[in-house]
Design a protein around this motif. Sequence first.
Motif, PDB file in Angstrom:
ATOM      1  N   LEU A  98       0.827  -1.199   0.000  1.00 34.06           N
ATOM      2  CA  LEU A  98       0.000   0.000   0.000  1.00 34.06           C
ATOM      3  C   LEU A  98       0.869   1.260   0.000  1.00 34.06           C
ATOM      4  CD1 LEU A  98      -2.786  -1.014   2.538  1.00 34.06           C
ATOM      5  CD2 LEU A  98      -2.570  -1.526   0.123  1.00 34.06           C
ATOM      6  N   THR A  99       0.238   2.363  -0.360  1.00 34.64           N
ATOM      7  CA  THR A  99       0.985   3.621  -0.376  1.00 34.64           C
ATOM      8  C   THR A  99       1.197   4.089   1.062  1.00 34.64           C
ATOM      9  OG1 THR A  99      -0.992   4.968  -0.399  1.00 34.64           O
ATOM     10  CG2 THR A  99      -0.107   4.303  -2.547  1.00 34.64           C
ATOM     11  N   LEU A 100       2.103   5.045   1.224  1.00 34.72           N
ATOM     12  CA  LEU A 100       2.380   5.539   2.565  1.00 34.72           C
ATOM     13  C   LEU A 100       1.142   6.213   3.155  1.00 34.72           C
ATOM     14  CD1 LEU A 100       5.990   6.925   2.213  1.00 34.72           C
ATOM     15  CD2 LEU A 100       5.165   4.621   2.623  1.00 34.72           C
ATOM     16  N   ALA A 101       0.431   6.974   2.335  1.00 33.67           N
ATOM     17  CA  ALA A 101      -0.769   7.649   2.830  1.00 33.67           C
ATOM     18  C   ALA A 101      -1.748   6.618   3.382  1.00 33.67           C
ATOM     19  CB  ALA A 101      -1.419   8.446   1.707  1.00 33.67           C
ATOM     20  N   GLU A 102      -1.879   5.530   2.630  1.00 32.31           N
ATOM     21  CA  GLU A 102      -2.804   4.491   3.093  1.00 32.31           C
ATOM     22  C   GLU A 102      -2.338   3.846   4.366  1.00 32.31           C
ATOM     23  OE1 GLU A 102      -4.074   1.886  -0.319  1.00 32.31           O
ATOM     24  OE2 GLU A 102      -5.587   1.908   1.258  1.00 32.31           O
ATOM     25  N   ASN A 103      -1.024   3.623   4.455  1.00 29.26           N
ATOM     26  CA  ASN A 103      -0.483   3.019   5.660  1.00 29.26           C
ATOM     27  C   ASN A 103      -0.804   3.872   6.871  1.00 29.26           C
ATOM     28  OD1 ASN A 103       1.226   0.484   5.735  1.00 29.26           O
ATOM     29  ND2 ASN A 103       1.802   1.383   3.763  1.00 29.26           N
ATOM     30  N   GLY A 144      10.290  -1.329  -0.093  1.00 27.48           N
ATOM     31  CA  GLY A 144      11.558  -0.722  -0.459  1.00 27.48           C
ATOM     32  C   GLY A 144      11.973   0.418   0.452  1.00 27.48           C
ATOM     33  N   LEU A 145      11.140   0.767   1.396  1.00 26.11           N
ATOM     34  CA  LEU A 145      11.491   1.812   2.346  1.00 26.11           C
ATOM     35  C   LEU A 145      12.565   1.305   3.309  1.00 26.11           C
ATOM     36  CD1 LEU A 145       9.853   4.326   2.044  1.00 26.11           C
ATOM     37  CD2 LEU A 145       8.445   3.628   3.949  1.00 26.11           C
ATOM     38  N   SER A 146      13.511   2.166   3.636  1.00 23.06           N
ATOM     39  CA  SER A 146      14.503   1.729   4.614  1.00 23.06           C
ATOM     40  C   SER A 146      13.819   1.594   5.978  1.00 23.06           C
ATOM     41  CB  SER A 146      15.654   2.722   4.692  1.00 23.06           C
ATOM     42  OG  SER A 146      15.259   3.838   5.447  1.00 23.06           O
ATOM     43  N   ILE A 147      14.481   0.856   6.867  1.00 22.44           N
ATOM     44  CA  ILE A 147      13.864   0.567   8.160  1.00 22.44           C
ATOM     45  C   ILE A 147      13.571   1.868   8.912  1.00 22.44           C
ATOM     46  CG2 ILE A 147      16.047   0.264   9.404  1.00 22.44           C
ATOM     47  CD1 ILE A 147      13.275  -2.174   9.827  1.00 22.44           C
ATOM     48  N   LEU A 287      30.791   4.070   9.162  1.00 24.27           N
ATOM     49  CA  LEU A 287      30.110   4.833   8.119  1.00 24.27           C
ATOM     50  C   LEU A 287      29.013   5.609   8.831  1.00 24.27           C
ATOM     51  CD1 LEU A 287      29.298   2.662   4.961  1.00 24.27           C
ATOM     52  CD2 LEU A 287      30.633   4.759   5.081  1.00 24.27           C
ATOM     53  N   ALA A 288      29.130   6.940   8.802  1.00 23.44           N
ATOM     54  CA  ALA A 288      28.114   7.738   9.467  1.00 23.44           C
ATOM     55  C   ALA A 288      27.339   8.532   8.434  1.00 23.44           C
ATOM     56  CB  ALA A 288      28.773   8.666  10.486  1.00 23.44           C
ATOM     57  N   GLY A 289      26.225   9.080   8.862  1.00 24.02           N
ATOM     58  CA  GLY A 289      25.400   9.857   7.938  1.00 24.02           C
ATOM     59  C   GLY A 289      23.966   9.821   8.406  1.00 24.02           C
ATOM     60  N   LEU A 290      23.133  10.625   7.729  1.00 25.09           N
ATOM     61  CA  LEU A 290      21.725  10.644   8.104  1.00 25.09           C
ATOM     62  C   LEU A 290      21.034   9.406   7.556  1.00 25.09           C
ATOM     63  CD1 LEU A 290      20.757  14.349   7.472  1.00 25.09           C
ATOM     64  CD2 LEU A 290      21.625  13.263   9.548  1.00 25.09           C
ATOM     65  N   VAL A 291      19.849   9.175   8.075  1.00 21.58           N
ATOM     66  CA  VAL A 291      19.021   8.125   7.508  1.00 21.58           C
ATOM     67  C   VAL A 291      18.791   8.416   6.034  1.00 21.58           C
ATOM     68  CG1 VAL A 291      16.645   7.322   7.449  1.00 21.58           C
ATOM     69  CG2 VAL A 291      17.894   7.450   9.609  1.00 21.58           C
ATOM     70  N   GLY A 292      18.940   7.409   5.196  1.00 20.50           N
ATOM     71  CA  GLY A 292      18.715   7.611   3.775  1.00 20.50           C
ATOM     72  C   GLY A 292      19.918   8.128   3.031  1.00 20.50           C
ATOM     73  N   SER A 293      21.056   8.206   3.693  1.00 23.46           N
ATOM     74  CA  SER A 293      22.232   8.716   2.989  1.00 23.46           C
ATOM     75  C   SER A 293      22.887   7.634   2.139  1.00 23.46           C
ATOM     76  CB  SER A 293      23.241   9.268   4.002  1.00 23.46           C
ATOM     77  OG  SER A 293      23.586   8.254   4.913  1.00 23.46           O
ATOM     78  N   GLY A 294      22.402   6.395   2.247  1.00 21.36           N
ATOM     79  CA  GLY A 294      22.885   5.348   1.353  1.00 21.36           C
ATOM     80  C   GLY A 294      23.957   4.456   1.943  1.00 21.36           C
ATOM     81  N   ARG A 295      24.134   4.504   3.256  1.00 21.98           N
ATOM     82  CA  ARG A 295      25.176   3.685   3.869  1.00 21.98           C
ATOM     83  C   ARG A 295      24.868   2.195   3.750  1.00 21.98           C
ATOM     84  NH1 ARG A 295      24.211   5.989   9.540  1.00 21.98           N
ATOM     85  NH2 ARG A 295      22.155   5.803   8.639  1.00 21.98           N
ATOM     86  N   SER A 296      23.629   1.844   4.065  1.00 20.07           N
ATOM     87  CA  SER A 296      23.267   0.428   3.994  1.00 20.07           C
ATOM     88  C   SER A 296      23.440  -0.101   2.585  1.00 20.07           C
ATOM     89  CB  SER A 296      21.812   0.232   4.410  1.00 20.07           C
ATOM     90  OG  SER A 296      21.665   0.598   5.740  1.00 20.07           O
ATOM     91  N   GLU A 297      23.110   0.719   1.608  1.00 25.53           N
ATOM     92  CA  GLU A 297      23.235   0.272   0.215  1.00 25.53           C
ATOM     93  C   GLU A 297      24.678  -0.026  -0.137  1.00 25.53           C
ATOM     94  OE1 GLU A 297      20.614   2.050   0.928  1.00 25.53           O
ATOM     95  OE2 GLU A 297      19.109   0.841  -0.099  1.00 25.53           O
TER      96      GLU A 297
END
Lengths: 501, 314, 323, 332
Positions: A98-103, A144-147, A287-297
């Motif tokens: 579902l979309t985020l709005a729906e969630n 596909g959203l990060s945790i 590896l530091a950075g904000l959420v979504g900065s791509g570290r996990s990837e």
Amino acid sequence: MAQKGDLLLQMKGVQKRFGGAIALRGTDLSIRAGEIHALLGENGAGKSTMLKILAGVHVNDGGTISIGDKPFTTGSPQASIEQGIAVIYQEPSLFLDLTLAENVFIGRQPMKGVAIDWAQAQSEAARLFAELGVPLDPKRQARGLSIADQQVVEIAKALSMNANIILMDEPTAALSASEVERLMTVMKSLKAANKAVIFVSHRLDEVFAISDYITVMRDGATVSENPVGGTDLQKVIKEMVGRELTELFPKTENKIGDVALEIKDLTNPAYFRNISFTVRHGEIVALAGLVGSGRSEVARAIFGIDKYTTGSVKVNGKDLAKGSPVAAMAEKIALVPEDRRQQGLFMIASVNRNISMESFDRIKGKIFLNFKKERALTEIWREKLSIKYEAQSNPVESLSGGNQQKTVLAKWLATDPDILIVDEPTRGIDVGTKAEVHKLINAAAGEGKAVLMISSELPEVLGMADRIIIMREGHKVAELSRLEATQEKVIAAATTGSKGA
Amino acid sequence: SAATKLKIAHIPKLGTIGYFQAAEVGVQRACKELKATCAYKGPTEITAAAQVKEINAAVQGGYNVLIIAANDKDALVPALKAAQKKGVTVVTYDSDVAQAGRSVFVNQASSEGIGNALADSAAELAGGEGDIAVLSTTPDATNQNVWIEFMNKRLAAKYPKVKVVATAYGLDKPEESTTETQGLIQKNPTIEAIVAPTSVGIVAAAKYVSGSASKGKVFVTGLGLPNDMKTYIKDGSGAQASLWDVENFGYVAVQIANSIRNNKQSVKVGAVIKSAKGDKGVKSRKVIKGAVGNEVLLGPATVFTKDNVDNYNF
Amino acid sequence: MKLKLRFSWDTSILIILAVVWVAASLTTDNFLSSINVSQIFSNTSEITIMAFGVIFLIILGEIDLSVASILALGSSMLGWSYAKGAPIWLAIIICMAVGTLCGFINGWLVTKVGLGSLAVTIGTLALYRGIANGILGTNTINEFPEFWTGFGFDTIGTSFIPQSLPVIILFGIGFALLLHNTPFGRRTLAIGQSPEAARFAGVNVVRHKIIVFTFTGFMSGVAGVIYTFRFSTAQADNGIGLELLVISACLLGGVSIFGGIGTIWGVIAGVLLAGSVESWLTLREINAQWRTIVTGILLLISVAAPVLINKAKAAKVRAENKS
Amino acid sequence: MNFLSRFKPSSREGSLGLILIVTIAITGIINPRFLTGDGTRDLFTSTAVVALLAIGMAPIIIMRHIDLSVASTVGLTAWFIADLCAKHPEFTWVQCFIIGPIIGMVVGVINGLLVAGLRLPSLVVTLGTLYIVRGAVYVISNSVDYNAQEMPPSLLDLGQKVYFGIMPFTFLLVIFAMLITAWFMKYRKAGRDCYAIGSNPHAADLVGIKVFRRTFLAFVFSGAMSGLAGVFYLMRFAQVDSTAFYGQELAVVAAAVIGGVTIAGGSGTTVGATIGALLVQTIQGGLAAIGVDAFWKSAINGLLLIVAIYADRTLARKSENALLAQRIKERA
Ligand SMILES: Nc1ncnc2c1ncn2[C@@H]1O[C@H](COP(=O)(O)OP(=O)(O)OP(=O)(O)O)[C@@H](O)[C@H]1O
Ligand SMILES: Nc1ncnc2c1ncn2[C@@H]1O[C@H](COP(=O)(O)OP(=O)(O)OP(=O)(O)O)[C@@H](O)[C@H]1O
Ligand SMILES: [Mg+2]
Ligand SMILES: [Mg+2]
């Protein structure tokens, strides 16, 4: 509307058993309006169980609970929602299709006549995300959203319910400093609106920064309840763990050897570009950075979960095949993933089956698995990490969140890797064990292993790492040595660092 | 020795369709005359495997006569051979198995006779010349293939202007038969008659034609039960159908089994079997050489038209 | 919780099986006769053989509806090549090779092309049987060497043991060991429980799935050989509709349709239960129409019983806790 | 305009529609008569039963369940109605349209209670009821079958009724059912709950969705649609015996799955399911209309099914790639 200081919730002598295991043996908790109340305790102390009883997921076996002056109706999440209770669960459980709005609005969608008003749902959701400082697209699918982003959606959902009592079970575990700050602002505004927040966290600095009251639990019972002014960090830790903890980040100086892992110009245009760095034997690189900065990837690409488009990964000077975890494991690389439920564990499988999953060589005869060796292996790691469970044959889903995290660590440490990549290794782990985990990581480095650590907890990064690499929006923006690094420098680089660096 | 008491198992191709239900009526009639024990052991799917299970169970259950309409001419043979070794008398009817599996086969009519009847009816409906098509069951149905062959021979000899332009297979299911009928008409706009030598196919074809633009242009004929076809025979779509006396079919099969078992009747080619009382006036039946081996003929088929169809009820 | 449920499922089916056997031998004279027992085994031999492959697929979280069509195609190729003059051993190998190839194609379409296994195998269900139809047409081949056609139908010496039983036992033990005692089996269960976690654990999910699809095809080929000789017939509509029976047998044996859970002995018990009940009813001369109903009821009982038992247990525990 | 855009198929249904049109066009080019009035009408007539069942099945599959008992239920209702009509010559189509769904709903209620009430796996439950219901038809019918002469003429006439030369009454009802359910699934909370339940059943419990009620009603709805499909069956074939519609459940699942309703739950629409049914039927009817060699027909049918799934998958990937490209742009 409740007045500040009104008693909103009272739990007295609450008990809960799971089969033979006693999770709660008579816990008390009272919450007043306009108050942020922290609930602390070791992993497995029973915090989540308390919250789940309030959420209607579990039914208590004994004790009394009242909401305002009425007795609390247990037994279904729906009943709890109707009684004005909203929950942010420790493990995000979104509807991935579902979309985020729906969630955010599932079951409570705004209506226009007989039909759902989608436009309004979307704009409302967008507003909530903005308030939390994470501008997610409400029309996007949750898959596909990060945790961390998932946790943000969970928070938005709880806020949208407009409840009187908000239960937050480790909402910040996956978040980095700036999101945590946003969340705190939101919590303060909830407090100002005379709502009550129950807040569970293992990050004690946060707890002291925001809570009004602190209740400490141990082994399923309440140990103490104090206003935040009436206690201090050392005291709380002692009450939780049962002993003094002198050093949180027991950094040892290790002998640093040759380059073990060399990343060069690694690029996957959707997530990160031109990432280069090295990790040497005996070294811990963060590896530091904000959420979504791509570290996990980046970590996933190194380990071969995802393919990268250009660049190279070298292990001890040899090229590593791309896109193959099997090849990575053959080179003795281990990756402790960030999402333990989806990526780290087989939830319905038993504890020992999880721990042996990557170590078949160690428990195998010529062809067949040796169950005795398997049990022995599990026992070793239970002791090393003090994992709490009733029996090895119990499914990991019956373990507390922190103990699940320890199990993931155990199964990868059991492979005795040369290169250890850990993504948020202490997420949800209590202070006592956190120190143990840090010791283990240090010991691994001491044995000459190369460690790459992704963490959103700045003290952990600063305390543990020999070198810190900071990422922003998929680019490497800074590299700091242990001596250069300060909290301010890391935050500055993560939020404003130039992408050209 | 004294005549053994008959214990008869009737194993049709499929237990659930009207055709075999009608045959079972005849089996029961014969059983009553012979004071025999009878059981109807119709499988619920039209496969050899299901029939093998029924055969084995019947043998174990102490049945000494099997009346079988076979789903496969070879697959049943091992089981039937084993049964015969245990002293069970096997008579096939409607569709046969290899010689080794049975004593004698009761054939509905001579295959040639059926083929001829189909050819005559088709030629009549097509007005003596033009294109026709065939809607059969499965590509490997033994009966249908033999009949179609004889029909083609007769057409070539007697109605050279009638041409079979297409053959389709409806698998004896209404769904497929209907789709195939549509396909036949779309693909071959010139056809004037559809010959369906199957009781399921013919109804599906007739139903489709009666409700389509082809009504009155394309005529359906073939083998069908009168009750099934009444509506289309009378509703102006001009369908025809023919069939043998199915009820008597079951009756004759049982009587012949009894003759073999209790009257030591020979069933070699050329032998003559005295008919039972209830055999609708037939005095005796002769064992002849058929396609597979020795067989007995039931009798001619009846053509159902709007003038006579109301006289039949099966 | 889950573990207990799984345990109860297995036990419940074993109990039902025992009850059926006792009841059947009390109510019929010859249920436990050597010939009948041997027939139960031989009647279920193809289903068991195919179920050994399909259970791995269901545990993986996939499904194969084309197994019965692979059986038919393999069987047709066996007959076709034998009729064309190939020696019987070669024809048998061809049958199994065709099965293996069909299985591989399924696996390739599912993993490499990325199509859903349910949809793909509904397609290949039609495709494989269609090819068999195209090759054999109306032909049926049924002249096979006596030695082979006796196989599966005859018993070993004068005992009640059908000749196909040793094959099945061998396969059964082999697959039980493979599923429960080897890394391969563990990985199969792991993929079914969480494909993503399996990838993170270094399992080559794609290769693993292809292997399992391929050997499911192989097993269907083996079933094709047995079927061909048991009925002494190679033709295109051999084994039609068996796919649902194979899947029912797996489900009856406690394999979770959502993947990740299942045991070989559960499936063997499932197959035997279905076969025994059918045989019992047949011996009691209960007609095929009622048998259909009983099959359905059995399926329902097998899933409902453990849940109801667990519910009752939980209620009891709660009552104890309260007091 | 606004109203129309509500029913605008999302790209998924769009791509399916495209494949359908291409398939029809190819068949039409090879045999133009496939596209004549009669040909189109036949396509719709022959799709009606399966399409109706696929519409009933879609919400169930979306909820990560399945209903394998539909074909048996069609058989049961069709036989039952024929039996009642044979005994009550005064019955017209009205009674049939009332009784059919009621009988179907009885089966749906049983499925629903077992699946939703006891939380049993629906595949096993409905496989069980598939056998039980079919067995019940065998036993009750006692091998009696019915023909056109026993059925109400008004019902059969309705079955023949065609609008605009190509649109049979039955398919008109299908379209109606499709639109209503599509709207319901998109614009009502209950509909959205179905997607949530299929997407993450555990989370559905946590957010307080009435899982029992939704699941139960979905099975009852599917039962009702199967009952109605039983009536359609009679209208189309005017004959019924106890094996009617035997073994067709997989065709229904295939239609829904090809129509983009994913077996793993959480996504799909009834519009897609209907297009899927049309596609399957076009392939079948097309092969008949082209006059493909009978022996190879099933093989080609299977091959085309796989090609259709592949084409759909490829088109779906296109839109995924577009999303990814957008991300790459953002990151640059
Ligand atoms: N569903 C369950 N079945 C069996 N045992 C359970 C279940 N849920 C929790 N437990 C047990 O109850 C105890 C308390 O667990 P709980 O999740 O409340 O701990 P927690 O305080 O939240 O720990 P953490 O900080 O690690 O999240 C643990 O020993 C856990 O193993
Ligand atoms: N499959 C995907 N499709 C679309 N977007 C994705 C996908 N996976 C991740 N993202 C997004 O890409 C961004 C980078 O995520 P990533 O997990 O790399 O962050 P991170 O820096 O590792 O943070 P954290 O440590 O909190 O996980 C996030 O905004 C995430 O939502
Ligand atoms: Mg917890
Ligand atoms: Mg991350």
